[in-house]
Motif scaffolding. Structure first.
Motif, PDB file in Angstrom:
ATOM      1  N   GLY A 323       0.942  -1.179  -0.016  1.00 29.37           N
ATOM      2  CA  GLY A 323       0.079   0.066   0.209  1.00 29.37           C
ATOM      3  C   GLY A 323       1.410   0.666   0.038  1.00 29.37           C
ATOM      4  N   THR A 324       0.121   2.314   0.193  1.00 27.82           N
ATOM      5  CA  THR A 324       0.646   3.351  -0.433  1.00 27.82           C
ATOM      6  C   THR A 324       1.784   4.050  -2.121  1.00 27.82           C
ATOM      7  OG1 THR A 324       3.054   3.555   0.530  1.00 27.82           O
ATOM      8  CG2 THR A 324       1.703   3.496   2.041  1.00 27.82           C
ATOM      9  N   TYR A 325       1.937   5.137  -1.720  1.00 26.04           N
ATOM     10  CA  TYR A 325       2.300   5.349  -3.179  1.00 26.04           C
ATOM     11  C   TYR A 325       3.980   6.178  -2.311  1.00 26.04           C
ATOM     12  CZ  TYR A 325       0.434  10.568  -1.709  1.00 26.04           C
ATOM     13  OH  TYR A 325       0.728  11.581  -0.853  1.00 26.04           O
ATOM     14  N   LEU A 326       4.132   5.518  -1.927  1.00 28.45           N
ATOM     15  CA  LEU A 326       5.800   5.891  -0.985  1.00 28.45           C
ATOM     16  C   LEU A 326       6.576   4.487  -1.135  1.00 28.45           C
ATOM     17  CD1 LEU A 326       4.500   7.657   2.149  1.00 28.45           C
ATOM     18  CD2 LEU A 326       5.448   8.907  -0.314  1.00 28.45           C
ATOM     19  N   LEU A 327       7.598   4.670  -2.049  1.00 26.02           N
ATOM     20  CA  LEU A 327       8.573   3.245  -2.766  1.00 26.02           C
ATOM     21  C   LEU A 327      10.176   3.614  -0.839  1.00 26.02           C
ATOM     22  CD1 LEU A 327       8.772   2.965  -5.473  1.00 26.02           C
ATOM     23  CD2 LEU A 327       7.706   1.794  -4.487  1.00 26.02           C
ATOM     24  N   TRP A 328      10.326   2.512   0.075  1.00 21.46           N
ATOM     25  CA  TRP A 328      11.386   2.173   0.989  1.00 21.46           C
ATOM     26  C   TRP A 328      11.769   1.097  -0.208  1.00 21.46           C
ATOM     27  CZ3 TRP A 328      12.423   4.662   4.665  1.00 21.46           C
ATOM     28  CH2 TRP A 328      13.268   3.545   5.917  1.00 21.46           C
ATOM     29  N   LEU A 329      13.351   2.247  -0.165  1.00 21.59           N
ATOM     30  CA  LEU A 329      14.476   1.728  -0.616  1.00 21.59           C
ATOM     31  C   LEU A 329      15.701   1.750  -0.066  1.00 21.59           C
ATOM     32  CD1 LEU A 329      14.286   4.526  -3.416  1.00 21.59           C
ATOM     33  CD2 LEU A 329      13.103   2.714  -4.190  1.00 21.59           C
ATOM     34  N   ASP A 330      15.504  -0.013  -0.559  1.00 17.70           N
ATOM     35  CA  ASP A 330      16.933  -0.978   0.606  1.00 17.70           C
ATOM     36  C   ASP A 330      18.346  -0.112  -0.372  1.00 17.70           C
ATOM     37  OD1 ASP A 330      19.574  -1.449   1.721  1.00 17.70           O
ATOM     38  OD2 ASP A 330      17.950  -3.622   2.099  1.00 17.70           O
ATOM     39  N   CYS A 331      18.923   0.842  -0.149  1.00 17.53           N
ATOM     40  CA  CYS A 331      20.506   1.911  -0.670  1.00 17.53           C
ATOM     41  C   CYS A 331      21.496   1.217  -0.522  1.00 17.53           C
ATOM     42  CB  CYS A 331      20.213   3.751  -0.870  1.00 17.53           C
ATOM     43  SG  CYS A 331      18.210   3.976  -1.179  1.00 17.53           S
ATOM     44  N   SER A 357      17.253   7.467   7.997  1.00 15.26           N
ATOM     45  CA  SER A 357      16.898   7.434   9.422  1.00 15.26           C
ATOM     46  C   SER A 357      16.255   8.501   9.775  1.00 15.26           C
ATOM     47  CB  SER A 357      18.669   8.038   9.019  1.00 15.26           C
ATOM     48  OG  SER A 357      18.712   9.411   9.206  1.00 15.26           O
ATOM     49  N   VAL A 358      16.026   9.629   9.065  1.00 16.96           N
ATOM     50  CA  VAL A 358      14.480  10.260  10.386  1.00 16.96           C
ATOM     51  C   VAL A 358      13.118   9.166  10.759  1.00 16.96           C
ATOM     52  CG1 VAL A 358      15.374  12.470   8.791  1.00 16.96           C
ATOM     53  CG2 VAL A 358      12.611  10.778   8.019  1.00 16.96           C
ATOM     54  N   PHE A 359      12.977   8.082  10.164  1.00 16.01           N
ATOM     55  CA  PHE A 359      11.618   7.025  10.769  1.00 16.01           C
ATOM     56  C   PHE A 359      12.365   6.272  12.039  1.00 16.01           C
ATOM     57  CE2 PHE A 359      11.626   8.847   5.764  1.00 16.01           C
ATOM     58  CZ  PHE A 359      10.448   8.324   5.867  1.00 16.01           C
ATOM     59  N   GLY A 360      13.384   7.055  12.040  1.00 17.81           N
ATOM     60  CA  GLY A 360      13.926   5.221  13.342  1.00 17.81           C
ATOM     61  C   GLY A 360      15.808   5.324  12.673  1.00 17.81           C
ATOM     62  N   PRO A 361      16.123   4.905  13.874  1.00 12.46           N
ATOM     63  CA  PRO A 361      17.861   3.710  13.596  1.00 12.46           C
ATOM     64  C   PRO A 361      17.612   2.951  12.955  1.00 12.46           C
ATOM     65  CG  PRO A 361      16.401   3.744  15.763  1.00 12.46           C
ATOM     66  CD  PRO A 361      15.657   4.761  15.226  1.00 12.46           C
ATOM     67  N   GLU A 362      15.784   2.385  12.412  1.00 11.77           N
ATOM     68  CA  GLU A 362      16.634   1.429  11.909  1.00 11.77           C
ATOM     69  C   GLU A 362      15.966   1.787  10.373  1.00 11.77           C
ATOM     70  OE1 GLU A 362      13.737   2.037  13.539  1.00 11.77           O
ATOM     71  OE2 GLU A 362      13.638   1.143  15.063  1.00 11.77           O
ATOM     72  N   GLY A 363      16.494   2.641   9.373  1.00 11.78           N
ATOM     73  CA  GLY A 363      16.117   3.500   8.670  1.00 11.78           C
ATOM     74  C   GLY A 363      17.218   3.962   8.228  1.00 11.78           C
ATOM     75  N   VAL A 364      18.306   3.933   8.553  1.00 13.69           N
ATOM     76  CA  VAL A 364      19.753   4.565   8.165  1.00 13.69           C
ATOM     77  C   VAL A 364      20.179   3.247   7.049  1.00 13.69           C
ATOM     78  CG1 VAL A 364      22.307   4.511   8.669  1.00 13.69           C
ATOM     79  CG2 VAL A 364      20.069   5.010  10.237  1.00 13.69           C
ATOM     80  N   GLY A 365      20.453   4.522   5.682  1.00 15.02           N
ATOM     81  CA  GLY A 365      21.179   3.248   4.784  1.00 15.02           C
ATOM     82  C   GLY A 365      19.733   3.025   4.045  1.00 15.02           C
ATOM     83  N   PHE A 366      18.620   3.641   4.112  1.00 15.39           N
ATOM     84  CA  PHE A 366      17.009   3.877   3.190  1.00 15.39           C
ATOM     85  C   PHE A 366      16.603   5.062   2.846  1.00 15.39           C
ATOM     86  CE2 PHE A 366      17.125  -0.370   5.748  1.00 15.39           C
ATOM     87  CZ  PHE A 366      16.610  -1.447   4.768  1.00 15.39           C
ATOM     88  N   GLU A 367      16.333   5.239   1.813  1.00 17.82           N
ATOM     89  CA  GLU A 367      15.200   5.980   1.212  1.00 17.82           C
ATOM     90  C   GLU A 367      13.843   6.419   0.808  1.00 17.82           C
ATOM     91  OE1 GLU A 367      16.686   9.867   1.099  1.00 17.82           O
ATOM     92  OE2 GLU A 367      18.493   8.740   1.883  1.00 17.82           O
ATOM     93  N   ARG A 368      13.245   6.891   1.155  1.00 14.90           N
ATOM     94  CA  ARG A 368      11.887   6.699   1.022  1.00 14.90           C
ATOM     95  C   ARG A 368      11.383   7.548  -0.647  1.00 14.90           C
ATOM     96  NH1 ARG A 368       6.963   9.480   3.770  1.00 14.90           N
ATOM     97  NH2 ARG A 368       6.779  11.116   2.603  1.00 14.90           N
ATOM     98  N   MET A 369      11.031   7.555  -1.886  1.00  9.51           N
ATOM     99  CA  MET A 369      10.525   7.997  -2.793  1.00  9.51           C
ATOM    100  C   MET A 369       9.664   8.210  -3.346  1.00  9.51           C
ATOM    101  SD  MET A 369      11.320   6.782  -6.772  1.00  9.51           S
ATOM    102  CE  MET A 369      13.301   7.900  -6.934  1.00  9.51           C
TER     103      MET A 369
END
Ligand SMILES: Cc1ncc(COP(=O)(O)O)c(C=O)c1O
Length: 392
Positions: A323-331, A357-369
């Motif tokens: 769901g959502t139009y936001l892509l979670w990219l594992d970079c 990383s703004v979404f929490g420490p688990e998000g380091v190295g990820f981007e939301r597109m």
């Protein structure tokens, strides 16, 4: 061929759009492609625009409240789409969902109390919790490399050990794109009932659910769940009306509702402005056809973006959104330190995404597109990322 042309480029820089002018205000390059904040670069439905125009032509814009027609339009939407039967008296309006989340924190917790979130998650939750001197307790989602799930043992442990009073559920989940199943919601709800935890269910993304997945309103599962739920909805994501500041909040339990209303009243929470109310009613009454078209377009953008990275830059893994139009990219496969991925996007690729990383420490190295833009724009962003990564 649909009625709408979502490939059309519309210049939003002259309308003070946050997405497209924030970079200039922050001294960043004007040729930056902005795919961050969660609105879409598409006009809303014809019916919404027409009703705003009609209301505008009336010319008198005094204090305004809602009609039975407004309430009915929203209730019919949720009943028709999600088989969730509601009552008009359950509903309140706020100028945004985050506003309602903050009001719930204030109504149901005291300073120093623990509020649970499932990180990585929409960052204003933690801001609202900490901004009102409450404690953020995290139940990090489990990640197997392609999909996120709930760590139920940790969920209950945190609730018990930290004396959690309130849980903020993000359903569907931003940014990881999960659409929680009825079973998952039931397990979370039962644990909350057992330990007297009130649930704020932020369902703002409920209308963007992709094939094979079904959104279940948390409060629709049982009367018991409904009795502990504050359900936050809005036409803002669904019909691209975020600038019109109108959200609809449902609380079925009279005592909980009264406490919530008391906070709204103490904060002098205003009714949303006339054009927000007008657009909201029109959207829920007539926007269904537009929504189906825009969903078709977004779905294609998701498919094409996924194909692009698989072919051109497999170091970026697109977590498939349910769901959502936001892509979670594992970079994390891009050869820069994970903490520097966002800097790489901004400075090398000249693409503005949300730093994971703004979404929490688990998000380091990820981007939301955010892929809610004409494909040509999303494609150009993907190309810039691929070319810059190859040049490293
Ligand atoms: C999960 C979630 N909640 C709330 C919001 C924003 O709500 P509002 O603008 O109504 O405060 C967003 C926007 O991206 C969101 O993703």
């Amino acid at each position: 061929m649909g009625h709408y042309h979502f490939d059309q480029m519309i210049d939003r820089t002259k309308t003070n759009s946050v997405k497209h002018t924030f970079n200039l205000a922050n001294g960043k390059s004007p040729d930056m492609i902005s795919l961050w904040i969660a609105d879409m670069d598409f006009p809303s439905s014809d019916e919404v625009i027409e009703r705003i125009r009609e209301r505008c032509d009336h010319g008198v814009f005094g204090y305004t409240t809602v009609s039975e027609g407004y309430l009915q339009a929203i209730r019919s939407w949720f009943e028709g789409r999600f088989q969730w039967k509601t009552e008009s008296e359950w509903m309140m309006r706020t100028p945004g969902v985050v506003y309602a989340v903050s009001a719930a924190i204030s109504a149901f917790t005291e300073k120093g109390d623990a509020v649970l979130i499932q990180s990585p998650v929409y960052h204003p939750f933690a801001h609202s919790i900490e901004g009102s001197s409450r404690r953020t307790v995290r139940n990090p989602l489990l990640f197997d490399g392609s999909r996120y799930t709930v760590d139920f043992d940790d969920f209950e442990k945190k609730i018990v050990e930290e004396h959690v009073k309130l849980f903020i559920l993000c359903s569907p989940h931003n940014p990881v794109g999960r659409v929680w199943t009825r079973e998952e919601l039931t397990r979370m709800g039962e644990i909350c009932l057992k330990h007297n935890v009130i649930v704020v269910s932020d369902e703002i993304h409920c209308d963007f659910v992709w094939d094979g997945h079904v959104h279940t309103p948390f409060a629709s599962i049982s009367d018991a769940f409904s009795s502990i739920a504050i359900t936050c909805t809005a036409p803002s994501k669904t019909f691209n009306l975020a600038g019109l500041k109108t959200s609809n909040i449902f609380i079925s339990d009279p005592e909980i509702r009264q406490k919530f209303k008391d906070v709204l009243s103490a904060w002098h929470c205003p009714e949303p402005a006339i054009f927000g109310l007008t657009a909201c009613q029109a959207a829920y009454e007539c926007g269904g056809a537009w929504l189906e078209e825009v969903k078709g377009y977004l779905h294609e953008n998701i498919r094409k973006t996924t194909e692009f990275f698989a072919a051109e830059l497999p170091q970026v893994k697109v977590i498939q959104p349910e769901g959502t139009y936001l892509l979670w990219l594992d970079c994390r496969g891009i050869p820069v330190p994970p903490e520097e991925v966002d800097k790489f996007m901004l400075e090398k690729a000249r693409v503005w995404l949300n730093d994971g990383s703004v979404f929490g420490p688990e998000g380091v190295g990820f981007e939301r597109m955010n892929i809610g833009s004409p494909w040509a724009v999303v494609e150009e962003a993907c190309k810039r990322i691929a070319a810059s990564a190859k040049a490293l």
